[in-house]
Design an enzyme around this catalytic site. Structure first.
Site, PDB file in Angstrom:
ATOM      1  N   ASP A  30      39.144 -11.122   2.448  1.00 40.19           N
ATOM      2  CA  ASP A  30      37.912 -10.334   2.406  1.00 40.19           C
ATOM      3  C   ASP A  30      38.278  -8.882   2.089  1.00 40.19           C
ATOM      4  O   ASP A  30      39.350  -8.412   2.472  1.00 40.19           O
ATOM      5  CB  ASP A  30      37.171 -10.410   3.748  1.00 40.19           C
ATOM      6  N   THR A 121      25.876 -18.681  -4.338  1.00 42.68           N
ATOM      7  CA  THR A 121      24.691 -19.110  -5.088  1.00 42.68           C
ATOM      8  C   THR A 121      24.496 -18.140  -6.258  1.00 42.68           C
ATOM      9  O   THR A 121      24.271 -16.944  -6.029  1.00 42.68           O
ATOM     10  CB  THR A 121      23.462 -19.094  -4.160  1.00 42.68           C
ATOM     11  N   ARG A 153      23.451 -24.996   6.527  1.00 40.77           N
ATOM     12  CA  ARG A 153      22.412 -24.160   7.144  1.00 40.77           C
ATOM     13  C   ARG A 153      23.021 -23.417   8.309  1.00 40.77           C
ATOM     14  O   ARG A 153      23.775 -24.019   9.089  1.00 40.77           O
ATOM     15  CB  ARG A 153      21.267 -25.041   7.676  1.00 40.77           C
ATOM     16  N   GLU A 154      22.720 -22.143   8.422  1.00 38.49           N
ATOM     17  CA  GLU A 154      23.195 -21.403   9.592  1.00 38.49           C
ATOM     18  C   GLU A 154      22.600 -22.066  10.828  1.00 38.49           C
ATOM     19  O   GLU A 154      21.462 -22.512  10.817  1.00 38.49           O
ATOM     20  CB  GLU A 154      22.758 -19.939   9.504  1.00 38.49           C
ATOM     21  N   ASN A 210      16.628 -25.020  -2.942  1.00 38.96           N
ATOM     22  CA  ASN A 210      16.078 -24.042  -2.003  1.00 38.96           C
ATOM     23  C   ASN A 210      14.625 -23.713  -2.323  1.00 38.96           C
ATOM     24  O   ASN A 210      13.809 -23.522  -1.419  1.00 38.96           O
ATOM     25  CB  ASN A 210      16.931 -22.766  -1.997  1.00 38.96           C
ATOM     26  N   LEU A 252       8.217 -29.454   7.509  1.00 37.29           N
ATOM     27  CA  LEU A 252       6.752 -29.524   7.555  1.00 37.29           C
ATOM     28  C   LEU A 252       6.241 -28.886   8.848  1.00 37.29           C
ATOM     29  O   LEU A 252       5.281 -29.363   9.438  1.00 37.29           O
ATOM     30  CB  LEU A 252       6.273 -30.977   7.447  1.00 37.29           C
ATOM     31  N   CYS A 262      18.874 -16.783   2.672  1.00 36.90           N
ATOM     32  CA  CYS A 262      18.832 -17.596   1.440  1.00 36.90           C
ATOM     33  C   CYS A 262      17.440 -17.757   0.817  1.00 36.90           C
ATOM     34  O   CYS A 262      17.238 -17.375  -0.338  1.00 36.90           O
ATOM     35  CB  CYS A 262      19.434 -18.969   1.710  1.00 36.90           C
TER      36      CYS A 262
HETATM   37  N1  LIG Z   1      24.436 -17.970   4.596  1.00 30.31           N
HETATM   38  C1  LIG Z   1      24.033 -19.171   4.250  1.00 30.31           C
HETATM   39  O1  LIG Z   1      23.432 -19.901   5.029  1.00 30.31           O
HETATM   40  C2  LIG Z   1      24.314 -19.692   2.858  1.00 30.31           C
HETATM   41  C3  LIG Z   1      24.171 -21.062   2.588  1.00 30.31           C
HETATM   42  C4  LIG Z   1      24.468 -21.522   1.321  1.00 30.31           C
HETATM   43  C5  LIG Z   1      24.868 -20.641   0.331  1.00 30.31           C
HETATM   44  N2  LIG Z   1      24.982 -19.307   0.607  1.00 30.31           N
HETATM   45  C6  LIG Z   1      25.443 -18.413  -0.444  1.00 30.31           C
HETATM   46  O2  LIG Z   1      26.831 -18.134  -0.208  1.00 30.31           O
HETATM   47  C7  LIG Z   1      27.133 -16.800  -0.640  1.00 30.31           C
HETATM   48  C8  LIG Z   1      27.749 -16.019   0.512  1.00 30.31           C
HETATM   49  O3  LIG Z   1      26.767 -15.887   1.512  1.00 30.31           O
HETATM   50  P1  LIG Z   1      27.147 -15.421   2.986  1.00 30.31           P
HETATM   51  O4  LIG Z   1      25.943 -15.590   3.819  1.00 30.31           O
HETATM   52  O5  LIG Z   1      28.418 -16.056   3.395  1.00 30.31           O
HETATM   53  O6  LIG Z   1      27.413 -13.847   2.724  1.00 30.31           O
HETATM   54  P2  LIG Z   1      28.084 -12.795   3.701  1.00 30.31           P
HETATM   55  O7  LIG Z   1      27.488 -11.501   3.362  1.00 30.31           O
HETATM   56  O8  LIG Z   1      28.026 -13.295   5.109  1.00 30.31           O
HETATM   57  O9  LIG Z   1      29.625 -12.794   3.279  1.00 30.31           O
HETATM   58  C9  LIG Z   1      30.112 -12.316   2.073  1.00 30.31           C
HETATM   59  C10 LIG Z   1      31.511 -11.769   2.318  1.00 30.31           C
HETATM   60  O10 LIG Z   1      32.121 -11.488   1.064  1.00 30.31           O
HETATM   61  C11 LIG Z   1      32.910 -10.328   1.210  1.00 30.31           C
HETATM   62  N3  LIG Z   1      33.212  -9.784  -0.109  1.00 30.31           N
HETATM   63  C12 LIG Z   1      32.388  -9.163  -0.982  1.00 30.31           C
HETATM   64  N4  LIG Z   1      33.057  -8.834  -2.106  1.00 30.31           N
HETATM   65  C13 LIG Z   1      34.317  -9.282  -1.949  1.00 30.31           C
HETATM   66  C14 LIG Z   1      35.477  -9.250  -2.784  1.00 30.31           C
HETATM   67  N5  LIG Z   1      35.474  -8.700  -3.988  1.00 30.31           N
HETATM   68  N6  LIG Z   1      36.611  -9.804  -2.310  1.00 30.31           N
HETATM   69  C15 LIG Z   1      36.644 -10.352  -1.074  1.00 30.31           C
HETATM   70  N7  LIG Z   1      35.582 -10.412  -0.257  1.00 30.31           N
HETATM   71  C16 LIG Z   1      34.430  -9.883  -0.685  1.00 30.31           C
HETATM   72  C17 LIG Z   1      32.079  -9.431   2.100  1.00 30.31           C
HETATM   73  O11 LIG Z   1      32.857  -8.415   2.700  1.00 30.31           O
HETATM   74  C18 LIG Z   1      31.524 -10.444   3.110  1.00 30.31           C
HETATM   75  O12 LIG Z   1      32.369 -10.578   4.235  1.00 30.31           O
HETATM   76  C19 LIG Z   1      25.824 -16.219  -1.166  1.00 30.31           C
HETATM   77  O13 LIG Z   1      25.770 -16.414  -2.555  1.00 30.31           O
HETATM   78  C20 LIG Z   1      24.776 -17.059  -0.470  1.00 30.31           C
HETATM   79  O14 LIG Z   1      23.579 -17.108  -1.192  1.00 30.31           O
HETATM   80  C21 LIG Z   1      24.728 -18.809   1.851  1.00 30.31           C
END
Ligand SMILES: NC(=O)c1ccc[n+]([C@@H]2O[C@H](COP(=O)([O-])OP(=O)(O)OC[C@H]3O[C@@H](n4cnc5c(N)ncnc54)[C@H](O)[C@@H]3O)[C@@H](O)[C@H]2O)c1
Length: 457
Positions: A30, A121, A153-154, A210, A252, A262
């Site tokens: 990260d 995504t 899903r969270e 979604n 529902l 999301c």
């Molecule tokens: N949260 C969900 O429930 C969920 C479910 C399915 C898909 N997604 C998708 O997954 C993706 C990530 O979502 P998330 O909720 O985990 O986001 P998040 O914000 O929790 O995490 C993203 C992480 O990426 C890091 N980051 C950003 N740029 C970086 C780089 N260049 N190098 C290394 N690390 C970097 C950030 O510091 C952060 O810790 C999104 O596209 C989201 O739409 C999320």
């Protein structure tokens, strides 16, 4: 397999932990150095059921490691998976800046024949764009870019990852697809269905899925409104339609409008893709406007309930966008609480997990120790999140704590008849809020016989 995950957020960490649990060697990277330092020390950035145990177990045997040193984390790996954020851009599009930036930063260190896969995504065509970004940096390097959208899903992320409904692998090259199939072999061998497709289809699948789920929520909210004016019951109607396997019972339930990290951004991005590619998505455009209205309308309804009370106080239960998470991104509370405060209503809140994340975003709210503390002296209790602990609240204690016995329940956690017995004015969504017997006696539906002259369909 040797897997490096770029982005140790919700998806990256869950994916990394679960892949290590499946036996792979995983490094999570990260750009947030502090986050990596804390992870190394066993301090996890969010709460997710079951995740801590998996992380601790796999960290102990070094199958799961954390690093902020990109070069060593990316060299010699079989798969580099991108799980960085793709927030909403200014016109609703997915902002791909983090994806592009990540690709540029790890490209110099990629080993030959690495499979890069996009877990984030992303808009249709992003895998191809990332391929170009890396190719520009590395010229003749032999590598692949694939798409592997995530559906967890969270709140149930670990079990969603380890027992998914399906795994979608988007690859424009057979060898690259095979590598990802090998990655997921332990799950595929357990019978998890596999969808193998091209990168563009995989990217579209995530948004379409979604958008469709959000549509189910929006539709249910509109039907719930109809139930309220017909003295009906959304639970019965939802059951009645959901048992049709073509519809299904999930999603529902009425609520205060969908939120989270999301649905809001993904529906907007989907609509944007439609506009950009001249294949408009009017259903989704309408849904987005409707969902926004839903949250405003709930705030208006609450204000109506307390109209005329000077110095009114509302107790709000729930800041997280849904139960079992501390995530407050685009939660109903973030829109509804400021609307109440704008009308000079005092707000005292409680959330079992999310208060720490919500407090800085709702600076004028005060925070309670527990639900009863929040209710103390309030003119109305507003329930926004479906936490199980709220369902088991003692109505007698609530009635005692509140200044006026009014409960506005956006998650239908209580039985209206029971609440009436405790002397509450109880407002829930899509339910008549009157005893069933009275409902059956007074049918407010228009009399069809009087309309006999109108054409039938
Ligand atoms: N949260 C969900 O429930 C969920 C479910 C399915 C898909 N997604 C998708 O997954 C993706 C990530 O979502 P998330 O909720 O985990 O986001 P998040 O914000 O929790 O995490 C993203 C992480 O990426 C890091 N980051 C950003 N740029 C970086 C780089 N260049 N190098 C290394 N690390 C970097 C950030 O510091 C952060 O810790 C999104 O596209 C989201 O739409 C999320």
């Amino acid at each position: 397999m040797r897997v490096t995950i770029i982005g140790a957020g919700y998806v990256g960490l869950t994916t990394g932990a679960c892949l290590s649990e499946l036996g792979h060697d995983v490094i999570c990277v990260d750009i947030d150095k502090e986050r990596i330092a804390r992870l190394k020390a066993g301090v996890f950035p969010f709460r997710e059921a079951g995740l801590d145990e998996i992380m601790i177990r796999n960290m102990a045997c070094r199958r799961l490691r954390f690093s902020d040193h990109l070069a060593s984390a990316v060299r010699g790996r079989d798969i580099v998976m991108v799980a960085v954020g793709t927030p909403k851009g200014v016109r609703g599009e997915a902002d791909l800046a983090f994806v592009r930036q990540a690709a540029q930063s790890f490209a110099p260190f990629l080993s030959p024949r690495t499979v890069v896969t996009l877990k984030s995504t992303v808009a249709v065509g992003t895998a191809r764009e990332v391929r170009e970004i890396i190719a520009e940096e590395r010229g003749a390097l032999d590598f692949w870019v694939t798409s592997n959208p995530e559906f967890l899903r969270e709140g149930s992320a670990v079990s969603d990852f380890l027992t998914p409904d399906r795994i979608v692998i988007g690859a424009d090259d057979r060898d690259a697809g095979e590598r990802l199939i090998k990655l997921y072999r332990p799950l595929l061998d357990r019978g998890v269905p596999l969808v193998e497709t091209g990168t563009a289809d995989a990217e579209l699948i995530k948004y379409a899925a979604n958008a469709f789920l959000a549509l189910k929520i929006g539709f249910t909210n509109d039907v719930a409104d109809l139930c309220e004016v017909t003295e009906g019951d959304i639970n019965s109607v939802a059951k009645g339609i959901g048992l049709d396997p073509r519809i299904g019972t999930a999603f529902l339930k009425p609520g205060p409008g969908y939120g989270g990290s999301c649905f809001p951004k993904d529906t907007e991005a989907f609509a944007w893709i439609g506009r950009a590619l001249n294949a408009p998505q009017p259903l989704i455009e309408a849904l987005i406007a409707r969902n926004d209205y839903r949250k405003r309308h709930i705030a208006e309804r609450v204000l109506k309930e307390i109209a005329g009370i000077s110095g009114a106080q509302v107790a709000v239960l729930g800041a997280a966008f849904k139960a079992n998470t501390d995530d407050v991104r685009e939660s109903a509370a973030l829109q509804i609480v400021p609307a109440l405060q704008k009308a000079n209503v005092g707000v005292k809140m409680f959330d079992p997990w999310a208060s720490g994340n919500a407090a800085p975003l709702l600076p004028s709210a005060t925070w309670a120790e527990d639900p009863y503390d929040a209710a103390q002296g309030a003119d109305l209790l507003l329930i926004l999140t479906e936490w199980e602990m709220f369902r088991s609240l003692d109505p007698a204690r609530l009635a005692e704590a509140l200044r006026r016995p009014v409960v506005f329940d956006c998650r239908n956690l209580f039985d209206p008849e029971q609440m009436a017995l405790y002397g509450f004015r109880y407002v829930s969504l899509g339910r008549a809020n009157v005893p069933r017997e009275r409902r059956w006696r007074s049918n407010p539906l228009p009399n069809n016989r009087q309309k006999a002259a109108s054409p039938s369909t």
